[in-house]
Each structure stands twice: as C-alpha cells, then as structure tokens.
Motif scaffolding. Structure first.
Motif, PDB file in Angstrom:
ATOM      1  N   PRO A  51       0.821  -1.215   0.000  1.00  0.00           N
ATOM      2  CA  PRO A  51       0.000   0.000   0.000  1.00  0.00           C
ATOM      3  C   PRO A  51       0.853   1.263   0.000  1.00  0.00           C
ATOM      4  O   PRO A  51       1.920   1.312   0.626  1.00  0.00           O
ATOM      5  CB  PRO A  51      -0.802  -0.124   1.298  1.00  0.00           C
ATOM      6  CG  PRO A  51      -0.790  -1.577   1.634  1.00  0.00           C
ATOM      7  CD  PRO A  51       0.539  -2.078   1.160  1.00  0.00           C
ATOM      8  N   VAL A  52       0.376   2.285  -0.706  1.00  0.00           N
ATOM      9  CA  VAL A  52       1.019   3.600  -0.710  1.00  0.00           C
ATOM     10  C   VAL A  52       0.278   4.462   0.312  1.00  0.00           C
ATOM     11  O   VAL A  52      -0.907   4.762   0.128  1.00  0.00           O
ATOM     12  CB  VAL A  52       0.970   4.242  -2.110  1.00  0.00           C
ATOM     13  CG1 VAL A  52       1.600   5.636  -2.074  1.00  0.00           C
ATOM     14  CG2 VAL A  52       1.690   3.352  -3.131  1.00  0.00           C
ATOM     15  N   ALA A  53       0.970   4.848   1.371  1.00  0.00           N
ATOM     16  CA  ALA A  53       0.311   5.511   2.504  1.00  0.00           C
ATOM     17  C   ALA A  53      -0.415   6.789   2.103  1.00  0.00           C
ATOM     18  O   ALA A  53      -1.503   7.076   2.599  1.00  0.00           O
ATOM     19  CB  ALA A  53       1.336   5.807   3.592  1.00  0.00           C
ATOM     20  N   SER A  54       0.172   7.567   1.212  1.00  0.00           N
ATOM     21  CA  SER A  54      -0.405   8.856   0.837  1.00  0.00           C
ATOM     22  C   SER A  54      -1.471   8.753  -0.248  1.00  0.00           C
ATOM     23  O   SER A  54      -2.054   9.762  -0.637  1.00  0.00           O
ATOM     24  CB  SER A  54       0.710   9.798   0.370  1.00  0.00           C
ATOM     25  OG  SER A  54       1.418   9.231  -0.717  1.00  0.00           O
ATOM     26  N   MET A  55      -1.734   7.531  -0.721  1.00  0.00           N
ATOM     27  CA  MET A  55      -2.730   7.325  -1.776  1.00  0.00           C
ATOM     28  C   MET A  55      -3.626   6.149  -1.403  1.00  0.00           C
ATOM     29  O   MET A  55      -3.443   5.035  -1.891  1.00  0.00           O
ATOM     30  CB  MET A  55      -2.036   7.089  -3.127  1.00  0.00           C
ATOM     31  CG  MET A  55      -1.152   8.237  -3.573  1.00  0.00           C
ATOM     32  SD  MET A  55      -0.331   7.921  -5.150  1.00  0.00           S
ATOM     33  CE  MET A  55      -1.730   7.977  -6.274  1.00  0.00           C
ATOM     34  N   PRO A  56      -4.587   6.362  -0.517  1.00  0.00           N
ATOM     35  CA  PRO A  56      -5.453   5.269  -0.071  1.00  0.00           C
ATOM     36  C   PRO A  56      -6.088   4.528  -1.240  1.00  0.00           C
ATOM     37  O   PRO A  56      -6.659   5.140  -2.142  1.00  0.00           O
ATOM     38  CB  PRO A  56      -6.519   5.988   0.766  1.00  0.00           C
ATOM     39  CG  PRO A  56      -5.870   7.268   1.201  1.00  0.00           C
ATOM     40  CD  PRO A  56      -4.964   7.661   0.080  1.00  0.00           C
ATOM     41  N   GLY A  57      -5.948   3.200  -1.224  1.00  0.00           N
ATOM     42  CA  GLY A  57      -6.516   2.392  -2.300  1.00  0.00           C
ATOM     43  C   GLY A  57      -5.541   2.073  -3.409  1.00  0.00           C
ATOM     44  O   GLY A  57      -5.856   1.264  -4.295  1.00  0.00           O
ATOM     45  N   VAL A  58      -4.356   2.683  -3.395  1.00  0.00           N
ATOM     46  CA  VAL A  58      -3.338   2.423  -4.416  1.00  0.00           C
ATOM     47  C   VAL A  58      -2.223   1.582  -3.806  1.00  0.00           C
ATOM     48  O   VAL A  58      -1.730   1.894  -2.720  1.00  0.00           O
ATOM     49  CB  VAL A  58      -2.763   3.733  -4.985  1.00  0.00           C
ATOM     50  CG1 VAL A  58      -1.552   3.458  -5.873  1.00  0.00           C
ATOM     51  CG2 VAL A  58      -3.831   4.480  -5.770  1.00  0.00           C
ATOM     52  N   ASP A  59      -1.826   0.522  -4.498  1.00  0.00           N
ATOM     53  CA  ASP A  59      -0.728  -0.342  -4.070  1.00  0.00           C
ATOM     54  C   ASP A  59       0.369  -0.333  -5.118  1.00  0.00           C
ATOM     55  O   ASP A  59       0.101  -0.214  -6.322  1.00  0.00           O
ATOM     56  CB  ASP A  59      -1.194  -1.789  -3.902  1.00  0.00           C
ATOM     57  CG  ASP A  59      -2.240  -1.970  -2.827  1.00  0.00           C
ATOM     58  OD1 ASP A  59      -2.259  -1.155  -1.872  1.00  0.00           O
ATOM     59  OD2 ASP A  59      -3.039  -2.920  -2.937  1.00  0.00           O
ATOM     60  N   ARG A  60       1.601  -0.495  -4.668  1.00  0.00           N
ATOM     61  CA  ARG A  60       2.669  -0.884  -5.588  1.00  0.00           C
ATOM     62  C   ARG A  60       2.474  -2.361  -5.887  1.00  0.00           C
ATOM     63  O   ARG A  60       2.214  -3.153  -4.991  1.00  0.00           O
ATOM     64  CB  ARG A  60       4.043  -0.683  -4.955  1.00  0.00           C
ATOM     65  CG  ARG A  60       4.356   0.738  -4.549  1.00  0.00           C
ATOM     66  CD  ARG A  60       5.743   0.798  -3.920  1.00  0.00           C
ATOM     67  NE  ARG A  60       5.982   2.089  -3.290  1.00  0.00           N
ATOM     68  CZ  ARG A  60       6.458   2.247  -2.059  1.00  0.00           C
ATOM     69  NH1 ARG A  60       6.758   1.190  -1.312  1.00  0.00           N
ATOM     70  NH2 ARG A  60       6.637   3.452  -1.563  1.00  0.00           N
ATOM     71  N   LEU A  61       2.608  -2.737  -7.148  1.00  0.00           N
ATOM     72  CA  LEU A  61       2.345  -4.107  -7.560  1.00  0.00           C
ATOM     73  C   LEU A  61       3.628  -4.822  -7.958  1.00  0.00           C
ATOM     74  O   LEU A  61       4.486  -4.246  -8.635  1.00  0.00           O
ATOM     75  CB  LEU A  61       1.368  -4.140  -8.740  1.00  0.00           C
ATOM     76  CG  LEU A  61       0.011  -3.458  -8.551  1.00  0.00           C
ATOM     77  CD1 LEU A  61      -0.854  -3.694  -9.781  1.00  0.00           C
ATOM     78  CD2 LEU A  61      -0.691  -3.955  -7.305  1.00  0.00           C
ATOM     79  N   SER A  62       3.740  -6.083  -7.559  1.00  0.00           N
ATOM     80  CA  SER A  62       4.827  -6.916  -8.059  1.00  0.00           C
ATOM     81  C   SER A  62       4.587  -7.197  -9.538  1.00  0.00           C
ATOM     82  O   SER A  62       3.498  -6.926 -10.073  1.00  0.00           O
ATOM     83  CB  SER A  62       4.879  -8.232  -7.290  1.00  0.00           C
ATOM     84  OG  SER A  62       3.723  -9.008  -7.590  1.00  0.00           O
ATOM     85  N   ILE A  63       5.552  -7.777 -10.191  1.00  0.00           N
ATOM     86  CA  ILE A  63       5.402  -8.100 -11.610  1.00  0.00           C
ATOM     87  C   ILE A  63       4.259  -9.098 -11.809  1.00  0.00           C
ATOM     88  O   ILE A  63       3.444  -8.959 -12.733  1.00  0.00           O
ATOM     89  CB  ILE A  63       6.723  -8.636 -12.180  1.00  0.00           C
ATOM     90  CG1 ILE A  63       7.751  -7.500 -12.248  1.00  0.00           C
ATOM     91  CG2 ILE A  63       6.518  -9.251 -13.559  1.00  0.00           C
ATOM     92  CD1 ILE A  63       9.150  -7.924 -12.609  1.00  0.00           C
ATOM     93  N   ALA A  64       4.162 -10.081 -10.911  1.00  0.00           N
ATOM     94  CA  ALA A  64       3.077 -11.053 -11.027  1.00  0.00           C
ATOM     95  C   ALA A  64       1.715 -10.381 -10.841  1.00  0.00           C
ATOM     96  O   ALA A  64       0.745 -10.686 -11.563  1.00  0.00           O
ATOM     97  CB  ALA A  64       3.264 -12.166  -9.992  1.00  0.00           C
ATOM     98  N   GLU A  65       1.629  -9.457  -9.892  1.00  0.00           N
ATOM     99  CA  GLU A  65       0.374  -8.732  -9.669  1.00  0.00           C
ATOM    100  C   GLU A  65       0.053  -7.809 -10.837  1.00  0.00           C
ATOM    101  O   GLU A  65      -1.116  -7.612 -11.197  1.00  0.00           O
ATOM    102  CB  GLU A  65       0.446  -7.946  -8.366  1.00  0.00           C
ATOM    103  CG  GLU A  65       0.446  -8.795  -7.112  1.00  0.00           C
ATOM    104  CD  GLU A  65      -0.870  -9.536  -6.908  1.00  0.00           C
ATOM    105  OE1 GLU A  65      -1.920  -8.981  -7.254  1.00  0.00           O
ATOM    106  OE2 GLU A  65      -0.834 -10.679  -6.398  1.00  0.00           O
ATOM    107  N   ALA A  66       1.089  -7.221 -11.435  1.00  0.00           N
ATOM    108  CA  ALA A  66       0.881  -6.351 -12.598  1.00  0.00           C
ATOM    109  C   ALA A  66       0.315  -7.148 -13.770  1.00  0.00           C
ATOM    110  O   ALA A  66      -0.537  -6.655 -14.526  1.00  0.00           O
ATOM    111  CB  ALA A  66       2.184  -5.667 -12.987  1.00  0.00           C
ATOM    112  N   ALA A  67       0.779  -8.379 -13.933  1.00  0.00           N
ATOM    113  CA  ALA A  67       0.261  -9.238 -14.999  1.00  0.00           C
ATOM    114  C   ALA A  67      -1.228  -9.527 -14.757  1.00  0.00           C
ATOM    115  O   ALA A  67      -2.043  -9.510 -15.691  1.00  0.00           O
ATOM    116  CB  ALA A  67       1.058 -10.534 -15.068  1.00  0.00           C
ATOM    117  N   LYS A  68      -1.590  -9.773 -13.484  1.00  0.00           N
ATOM    118  CA  LYS A  68      -3.005  -9.978 -13.156  1.00  0.00           C
ATOM    119  C   LYS A  68      -3.813  -8.712 -13.443  1.00  0.00           C
ATOM    120  O   LYS A  68      -4.953  -8.776 -13.910  1.00  0.00           O
ATOM    121  CB  LYS A  68      -3.144 -10.360 -11.687  1.00  0.00           C
ATOM    122  CG  LYS A  68      -2.549 -11.711 -11.314  1.00  0.00           C
ATOM    123  CD  LYS A  68      -2.690 -11.945  -9.814  1.00  0.00           C
ATOM    124  CE  LYS A  68      -1.991 -13.223  -9.375  1.00  0.00           C
ATOM    125  NZ  LYS A  68      -2.063 -13.399  -7.893  1.00  0.00           N
ATOM    126  N   ALA A  69      -3.207  -7.562 -13.163  1.00  0.00           N
ATOM    127  CA  ALA A  69      -3.890  -6.293 -13.412  1.00  0.00           C
ATOM    128  C   ALA A  69      -4.148  -6.083 -14.902  1.00  0.00           C
ATOM    129  O   ALA A  69      -5.174  -5.517 -15.288  1.00  0.00           O
ATOM    130  CB  ALA A  69      -3.073  -5.140 -12.843  1.00  0.00           C
TER     131      ALA A  69
END
Length: 338
Positions: A51-69
């Motif tokens: 999670p990005v603290a200053s952007m509620p609801g936004v996460d940094r994604l791993s490469i595997a998570e980015a592929a799912k996205a």
C-alpha cells in the motif's frame, strides 16, 4: 379558460430536459467510458502488493500482480496501462543507470503484462527521476540538470523499453528536443510503430508529492549543494499558457503521436486550448495529488466519493481530452459498467 399572454411565462424551460434520468442521459453532451481511461500503476521489484500511505486504495504491484492487473484491465475494457517503477534506493545512482537496464523491473513487467493480456496497451514513462539518488529527471552537473546529456540517457531508456514490447513511450522529463531524438532512434532501430505520447505541457506543480512517495523518489534539495530543491528550470511555470502552445508545437513537429497535459484538473484551460489549437489526441494526467485530495476529503466525509471521482473525470472529457491517465481507472471502469 383565458390563455395568459405569452410573455407571462418563459417560452423556454431548460429544466424540462433535466426532470428525469432518461432525459438527462438522452441529451448529455459528453460521456465517460472505460475506453477513455489509462490505468496509472506503480510496479516494484519485490513480491505482492504494498500500500502507498499517501494514496489510499493504491498499491505498488509486483510483476506477477501487474500481470493480473493487465488481465483485469482487459476484462474491464481499459485499453492501456501506464507503468512507473519503484526502485530500491540502495540500487540508485546519480546518473540513473538502472533506467536502461534490459532486465530491470519495467522491462520484466512489460513482458509479463503483454504475455498475460496482449490486447492491453502498455505505456512507459521515459524519465530518470525514479532511478536517481537526487530525484531529478536528468543528469546533474554543477547544480543544474543538463539537457543534452540527459537526452542521451533517455534515448537509451526508451530503446530498452521499446525492445521489451512497450507500445507507447511517454517522455516526461521536459528536456528540449527529446521527442525528436527518441523518434529518430526508434526509426533507426526499425521500431517505427512504437508510439510517443509526449508530456508536452508538464508544469512544475505542487500536486506530485504522493507520486514521489509511491515511487520512492530521491528527496529534492536534500542538503547537497549540487541538488536543486525544485524542478522549475525544466518543468513549466504554472502561470504560463502561450508557452504550452510552443512546447506542444515543437513535440508534434518532432514526431509525437499524442500529447499530454500534467497535472489535470488545475490545467483544464490548457487542455481545451491545445485541443482547439492542434486537433491532436490530447490526454490529461489526473496526478497523485488530485487523487489524494479526493480520497482524503471523501474519507473525512466532506464529499461524496463516487460522485466526486466521476465528476472530476468527466471534466476532462468536457474539456475535449481524448482520455485520462488516472489511478482511479479500474474502480471507475467497474462503476461505469455497473
């Protein structure tokens, strides 16, 4: 029955068209669709979601998570994803060398996302600030970001991304002549089909703070006398309009396929003028600060969250933008599809 004089009542009542949902929809002048959205996303070198603290609801994604996205974007009708890197600070240097790393997080993310959902376009930021210890978008010399040396690094970065399968290169550095240099390099390598969306009118704005948190950017003006405290010598003065026209004209002449205004909401007048002036596909970036303000106000109960999100994005379409780069993209696409 006595008919009153015509002048006794208004001949036109605009409220008639507003009285029902169906009539409002029928006469609506602009509409927002999932195809108008580019999903802004931060990828990181580790595992899972952070999670990005200053952007509620936004996460940094791993490469595997980015592929799912990417698969999710395809299912939601989102045509394109813009990816930005979070780099371990220990791996950065003053030159931003990792920007041209062929097996770096951006190139690996491109390949994974295109393998998962080849129908979804991938747009990559071309700039050095995520990779430099000082947090500037270019090479520093004697306390100044130097233009031509920076362009050399940007061309290297752009070619690495293009070879990895990036569909749209988006130079965000605001160096003079970088679009032409990147376009020439692409042509020379037989990569003429790679598109360029230029950050043509990028302002030295106060609204970028949460993004710098999201990518772990180096701190500007951190005490080193050679590290300027802001980006005002290369990003645009927020007071200027005519300068935006000149910047966009230059980038179009140098080979840009699309242009962008950044930030978005405070610069709707710029977006409208560029659309009218050039009739080019013009995009706006609803930046991290805009996202954070809406979320903070909503979480405090000061505004209706969903209505504010849709209203803010609709404003870009009303201003004539072809689309919007936004962190809200997946959520809004779900809202629009019901």
């Amino acid at each position: 029955m006595t008919v009153p004089p015509l002048a006794a009542y208004p001949a036109t009542r605009l409220r008639r068209l507003r009285q029902a949902d169906w009539s409002r929809r029928m006469v609506r002048e602009t509409s927002l669709q999932p195809s108008d959205l580019i999903w802004s996303m931060v990828v990181h070198e580790g595992e899972g979601r952070i999670p990005v603290a200053s952007m509620p609801g936004v996460d940094r994604l791993s490469i595997a998570e980015a592929a799912k996205a990417a698969i999710a974007a395809r299912e939601l009708g989102i045509p394109c994803i813009a990816i930005f890197p979070h780099i371990d600070g220990a791996r950065k240097d003053a030159e931003g060398s990792l920007a041209a790393e062929e097996d770096g997080v951006i190139c690996r993310a491109i390949k994974a996302m295109k393998a998962a959902a080849p129908e979804v376009g991938i747009m990559c930021d071309v700039a050095l600030d995520p990779f430099t210890t000082h947090g500037h978008d270019g090479v520093l010399k004697d306390g100044r970001v130097v233009n031509d040396a920076t362009i050399e690094r940007l061309v290297e970065q752009a070619l690495v991304q293009a070879r990895a399968g990036c569909d749209i290169l988006a130079p965000s550095d605001m160096m003079d002549g970088r679009v032409g240099a990147i376009r020439a390099a692409l042509e020379a390598e037989g990569l003429q089909d790679v598109m360029i969306m230029s950050y043509a009118a990028k302002y030295a704005s106060a609204f970028y703070g949460p993004y710098r948190d999201a990518i772990g950017s180096g701190k500007l003006g951190s005490g080193d006398v050679a590290n300027p405290g802001d980006k005002k010598t290369y990003q645009m003065d927020p007071a200027n309009t005519e300068e935006a026209i000149r910047e966009v004209a230059l980038d179009i002449a140098e080979g840009a396929d699309m242009v962008m205004v950044k930030p978005g909401m405070p610069y709707l007048d710029i977006a409208r003028r560029l659309v009218d002036e050039f009739a080019m596909p013009t995009f706006a970036f609803q930046v991290s600060g805009e996202y954070a303000m809406i979320m903070a106000a909503a979480q405090n109960g000061w505004i209706d969250e969903e209505r504010a999100i849709l209203e803010s994005l609709g404003a870009f379409k009303r201003a004539g933008c072809a689309g919007i780069i936004t962190y809200f993209a997946p959520r809004v696409a779900k809202m629009l599809r019901g």
